[in-house]
Design a protein around this motif. Structure first.
Motif: not given
Length: 414
Positions: A104-115
């Motif tokens: 994986i060459t770009s960070t994949l993110t789910w959720g977080g401070k908002t979602e």
């Protein structure tokens, strides 16, 4: 049954050849693994050598598909060739071999401070599809693979900003203290019973699941890790896009709690529709009724999970070292899988059938459970087994079914 083999340029989806002269073909579908096709071309064919003298069938540049009775039965990517005189041996691996060793060459993110303030983690199937999307979005990376859009109740992620817990799991006396590391979710989430942890004073609890590029995550390894943790099945599916046969659909089938079905109307019987004898394996050297899984960390802080089953035999312990695993749920799943594999002695791991009406190709598939009967020898056996793969030789019609006893598999966290 007549077989036809087609070759396509992987990056442009242009047809290179519509009737490849393959011989000694062996087709091998697999459960939660890539399809395999091995074949030979002999002698030399002028239309398979380019003007530059290079092979038209190039490694990691050519797709090959096998067709029988008007249907695509399987295929994949040419990954290896071997030339001996006028013989050209081909190794073709299914499209799910593509993510192997691919980072994986770009960070994949789910959720977080908002979602991440709503819900309770991300569905593993969404993670799998996102990783495939990431690979196929790169230059020369689009294989045209699609994916089923089903879901699981399992959720990945961790709660951030939760109030710190003491050694007994009770809230810390300091209401401002934040739990570090964050509290993992990693389980089947019940929306009615599940609750977020208590927030530290002045904080908002949120969940997040992240695959950072700097961890050099191997996409194939991550998919296999999630498949064991949840667990779920996957397999490749091939089909003509439409009646014109000008394009092929390659779809990743994801299945929770499993793929395949119990084939109650299909029995494989030694001496009837099974050729030769059915071997019954009873390997005591590989028997264990307790498994300790050791994960990441050192000394007393090393992650450890154990599972056992008392069955009237002497205690036999197996240690499964997985230093790359830092998640308790994943490590316990690995230990549980190993216990199921080693607990039962009698097993049927393969048998041979010939393509005929009682067991024709297409009547069973990888992931299916079938009943096998061994009526001769020391221990006549009726055993339900799950098909994990098979080797099919179109020239002889012989099918070698690969399998393992059905009760060695667990579904949906059971």
């Amino acid at each position: 049954m007549t077989w036809t083999y087609h070759a396509m340029r992987a990056t442009t989806r242009q047809w290179l050849h519509r009737e490849l002269p393959l011989s000694d073909v062996r087709l091998s579908p697999a459960l939660s693994g890539p399809y395999s096709l091995k074949a030979r071309i002999e002698p030399e064919y002028g239309d398979l050598i380019g003007d530059d003298g290079e092979l038209v069938l190039s490694e990691w540049g050519t797709l090959v598909f096998a067709e029988a009775s008007g249907q695509i039965r399987g295929g994949g990517i040419v990954t290896d060739t071997k030339i001996v005189g006028q013989e050209l041996d081909l190794t073709i691996d299914g499209f799910t071999a593509y993510p192997a060793d691919m980072p994986i060459t770009s960070t994949l993110t789910w959720g977080g401070k908002t979602e991440g303030t709503t819900g309770a983690g991300v569905d593993p199937f969404d993670v799998v599809r996102a990783m495939w999307d990431h690979l196929q979005a790169q230059p020369d990376g689009d294989l045209g693979v699609t994916y089923t859009q089903n879901s699981t109740p399992y959720r990945l992620g961790a709660w951030h900003n939760a109030r710190r817990l003491d050694e007994d799991g009770e809230l810390d006396d300091d209401p401002k203290a934040v739990q570090d590391p964050p509290i993992p979710i990693d389980k089947v989430w019940d929306s009615k019973k599940g609750k977020k942890p208590t927030a530290a004073q002045g904080k908002d609890v949120y969940w997040r699941y992240r695959l950072p590029w700097w961890d050099a995550i191997d996409v194939s390894q991550k998919i296999n890790e999630l498949a064991k943790q949840v667990p779920f099945d996957w397999r490749e599916h091939y089909a003509w896009a439409d009646s014109s046969k000008e394009d092929v659909v390659m779809e990743l089938h994801l299945g929770y709690p499993r793929l395949g079905k119990r084939q109650s109307n299909l029995t494989f019987v030694e001496g009837e529709n099974v050729t030769g004898l059915v071997p019954i394996n009873r390997d005591g050297s590989d028997y264990y009724n307790t498994v300790y899984g050791f994960g990441s960390g050192e000394g007393s802080k090393q992650l450890r999970q154990s599972v056992s089953h008392r069955d009237g035999r002497l205690r036999r312990v197996k240690v499964e070292g997985r230093p790359e695993v830092s998640n308790k749920a994943a490590l316990r799943a690995i230990a549980q899988d190993e216990l199921l594999r080693t607990l039962h002695l009698a097993d049927i791991t393969q048998f041979v059938v010939v393509d005929h009406p009682n067991a024709s190709i297409g009547s069973f598939d990888v992931g299916d459970d079938v009943l096998v009967e061994n009526r001769r020898g020391w221990q006549p056996t009726r055993l339900w087994v799950r098909i994990t793969g098979f080797d099919y030789q179109p020239e002889t019609g012989e099918i070698t079914v690969k399998c393992s006893r059905s009760d060695r598999f667990r579904y949906g966290g059971a």
